[in-house]
Design a protein around this motif. Structure first.
Motif, mmCIF file in Angstrom:
data_model
loop_
_atom_site.group_PDB
_atom_site.id
_atom_site.type_symbol
_atom_site.label_atom_id
_atom_site.label_comp_id
_atom_site.label_asym_id
_atom_site.label_seq_id
_atom_site.Cartn_x
_atom_site.Cartn_y
_atom_site.Cartn_z
ATOM 1 N N ALA A 241 43.866 18.240 -20.582
ATOM 2 C CA ALA A 241 44.859 18.997 -19.826
ATOM 3 C C ALA A 241 46.237 18.344 -19.910
ATOM 4 N N LEU A 242 46.280 17.005 -19.815
ATOM 5 C CA LEU A 242 47.561 16.303 -19.897
ATOM 6 C C LEU A 242 48.134 16.354 -21.308
ATOM 7 N N GLU A 243 47.284 16.206 -22.305
ATOM 8 C CA GLU A 243 47.756 16.294 -23.688
ATOM 9 C C GLU A 243 48.306 17.679 -23.998
ATOM 10 N N ASP A 244 47.728 18.708 -23.371
ATOM 11 C CA ASP A 244 48.188 20.084 -23.586
ATOM 12 C C ASP A 244 49.329 20.460 -22.649
ATOM 13 N N GLY A 245 49.698 19.556 -21.740
ATOM 14 C CA GLY A 245 50.777 19.842 -20.803
ATOM 15 C C GLY A 245 50.397 20.799 -19.696
ATOM 16 N N LYS A 246 49.108 20.971 -19.431
ATOM 17 C CA LYS A 246 48.632 21.909 -18.405
ATOM 18 C C LYS A 246 48.409 21.143 -17.100
ATOM 19 N N LEU A 247 49.498 20.903 -16.401
ATOM 20 C CA LEU A 247 49.444 20.024 -15.240
ATOM 21 C C LEU A 247 48.739 20.668 -14.047
ATOM 22 N N SER A 248 48.870 21.983 -13.878
ATOM 23 C CA SER A 248 48.169 22.641 -12.771
ATOM 24 C C SER A 248 46.659 22.521 -12.953
ATOM 25 N N HIS A 249 46.214 22.656 -14.196
ATOM 26 C CA HIS A 249 44.783 22.504 -14.481
ATOM 27 C C HIS A 249 44.345 21.061 -14.233
ATOM 28 N N PHE A 250 45.183 20.108 -14.605
ATOM 29 C CA PHE A 250 44.892 18.702 -14.331
ATOM 30 C C PHE A 250 44.708 18.480 -12.832
ATOM 31 N N ALA A 251 45.583 19.068 -12.013
ATOM 32 C CA ALA A 251 45.497 18.912 -10.561
ATOM 33 C C ALA A 251 44.216 19.536 -10.005
ATOM 34 N N GLN A 252 43.818 20.676 -10.537
ATOM 35 C CA GLN A 252 42.575 21.321 -10.100
ATOM 36 C C GLN A 252 41.370 20.441 -10.436
ATOM 37 N N LEU A 253 41.410 19.807 -11.605
ATOM 38 C CA LEU A 253 40.336 18.892 -11.989
ATOM 39 C C LEU A 253 40.298 17.683 -11.061
ATOM 40 N N MET A 254 41.474 17.229 -10.644
ATOM 41 C CA MET A 254 41.540 16.100 -9.724
ATOM 42 C C MET A 254 40.869 16.453 -8.394
ATOM 43 N N ASP A 255 41.068 17.678 -7.932
ATOM 44 C CA ASP A 255 40.426 18.138 -6.707
ATOM 45 C C ASP A 255 38.901 18.170 -6.871
ATOM 46 N N THR A 256 38.439 18.687 -8.007
ATOM 47 C CA THR A 256 36.999 18.731 -8.279
ATOM 48 C C THR A 256 36.422 17.310 -8.335
ATOM 49 N N HIS A 257 37.160 16.414 -8.977
ATOM 50 C CA HIS A 257 36.766 15.004 -9.062
ATOM 51 C C HIS A 257 36.568 14.419 -7.666
ATOM 52 N N TRP A 258 37.531 14.672 -6.778
ATOM 53 C CA TRP A 258 37.485 14.097 -5.449
ATOM 54 C C TRP A 258 36.272 14.598 -4.656
ATOM 55 N N GLN A 259 35.978 15.892 -4.782
ATOM 56 C CA GLN A 259 34.829 16.442 -4.060
ATOM 57 C C GLN A 259 33.521 15.795 -4.523
ATOM 58 N N HIS A 260 33.402 15.510 -5.820
ATOM 59 C CA HIS A 260 32.185 14.879 -6.333
ATOM 60 C C HIS A 260 32.158 13.388 -6.025
ATOM 61 N N LYS A 261 33.331 12.749 -6.037
ATOM 62 C CA LYS A 261 33.370 11.317 -5.762
ATOM 63 C C LYS A 261 32.855 11.016 -4.365
ATOM 64 N N LYS A 262 33.164 11.882 -3.412
ATOM 65 C CA LYS A 262 32.742 11.664 -2.025
ATOM 66 C C LYS A 262 31.222 11.691 -1.869
ATOM 67 N N LYS A 263 30.533 12.241 -2.857
ATOM 68 C CA LYS A 263 29.078 12.296 -2.786
ATOM 69 C C LYS A 263 28.429 10.944 -3.113
ATOM 70 N N MET A 264 29.226 10.033 -3.681
ATOM 71 C CA MET A 264 28.656 8.759 -4.120
ATOM 72 C C MET A 264 28.464 7.753 -2.993
#
Length: 357
Positions: A241-264
């Motif tokens: 996403a960052l290489e393609d310059g798609k920053l909104s998509h990067f931010a959405q992935l960050m949100d998904t990451h955070w939701q899964h990280k909390k499960k650990m």
């Protein structure tokens, strides 16, 4: 006197997959970045005695290196064969326990200073691996390799970690315009909560090793492992996403990451952070997460609008904003008066002049 400057870090993807308990089974992938907030380490040779002095949140004065309570300083000095007659002072832009890799920043900065002091050449990768060896192997800290590598290299770094622990670091191929947009749209807020990352990472490592106590509330091995698989995959997607310059998509992935990280781990987040993050999203933030192991420290948000509204909201929670830019230099020697004197003496000798006493 020698002074080094070493950058703190912000993880952009794959956090947690650099733990030995994970990469030794599956390999790891990290996308991480250095920022222009620094740890400074100064070393100096005392004139009047042969004591060792180490000044940090405490102040130690000892006769021998083995007496030092500061583990990182003690092991770094022992590695370079320095037993006495040195003073070490450290200070930083950001306090420890905030999720930005402070302990590794200190260690990399100190090792870099001692390398210069002993006039040894060492590559950035060798410096990073030495810091990893001290913290992970010698001191048995439940941490990953990310912090030492990004502190050494700087920039926005891709880390592929093999099952044997070997790291293949390379600079991410991200356009400068995308980097500038990231600097503008990422907002960092200190939650006011400082904690030891070893508590959270220790729990994750124990779960991965299958040694977590069943009645302790710690997550089981399969659950943590599956979350890290997912986080690693999101790391790859975040890089794309960052290489393609798609920053909104990067931010959405960050949100998904955070939701899964909390499960650990039950210690990764807490109600105040969850509430602040939820309200920030209601005010325009696209994604975010706590930096580092979690449990406190800095909350990172990404937004493309309503910057002032989010600022006001975070202030209501008592969070303090940290402005930053990315650092592309890594750990560096800012001042080396030892070498300056040596060069001066060599120049005098070259011109057949005597050296002053």
């Amino acid at each position: 006197m020698i002074i080094t400057r070493t950058p703190f870090r912000v993880t952009l993807g794959g956090g947690g997959t650099d733990l030995p308990s994970y990469y030794e089974k599956h390999g790891g992938f990290l996308l991480t970045s250095a920022i222009d907030k620094y740890m400074y380490v100064a070393i100096n040779t005392p004139f009047i005695d042969n004591l060792l002095r180490v000044k940090y949140s405490k102040s130690e004065t000892v006769v021998s290196v083995n007496e030092l309570q500061h583990e990182l300083a003690r092991e770094a000095l022992k590695h370079f064969g320095i037993a006495d007659t040195l003073e070490i002072i450290s200070f930083a832009d950001i306090s420890a326990g905030t999720g930005m890799g402070s302990s590794s920043c200190y260690l990399v900065g100190l090792l870099n200073a001692l390398r210069a002091y002993t006039r040894r050449h060492i590559s950035m990768q060798a410096l990073a691996e030495l810091a990893c060896d001290v913290e992970i192997n010698r001191l048995k800290k439940p941490i990953g390799k990310q912090d030492a590598y990004i502190a050494s290299y700087g920039g926005i770094l891709i880390m592929d970690i093999g099952k044997d622990g070997k790291v293949k670091p390379q600079a991410a191929n991200i356009k400068m315009s995308t980097i500038r947009d990231l600097e503008h749209n990422i907002l960092l807020y200190f939650s006011g909560v400082q904690r030891s990352s070893e508590v959270v990472l220790g729990e994750v490592s124990r779960a991965l090793a299958g040694t977590a106590a069943q009645n302790s509330g710690e997550k089981n091995s399969k659950q943590v492992e599956e979350s890290l698989h997912f986080i690693k995959d999101i790391g790859y997607q975040s890089l794309k996403a960052l290489e393609d310059g798609k920053l909104s998509h990067f931010a959405q992935l960050m949100d998904t990451h955070w939701q899964h990280k909390k499960k650990m781990s039950s210690k990764i987040s807490f109600p105040m952070i969850d509430q602040a993050y939820s309200e920030a999203k209601n005010h325009g933030a696209i994604g975010g997460k706590l930096l580092g192991a979690g449990g406190g420290g800095f909350l990172m948000l990404y937004t493309e609008s309503n910057y002032s509204e989010i600022d006001r909201l975070m202030k209501k929670f008592g969070f303090k904003r940290l402005d930053f830019r990315f650092d592309f230099e890594g750990s560096k020697v800012l001042l080396n008066l030892t070498d300056s004197r040596l060069e001066y003496m060599q120049q005098l000798e070259k011109n057949n002049l005597s050296c002053p006493e």
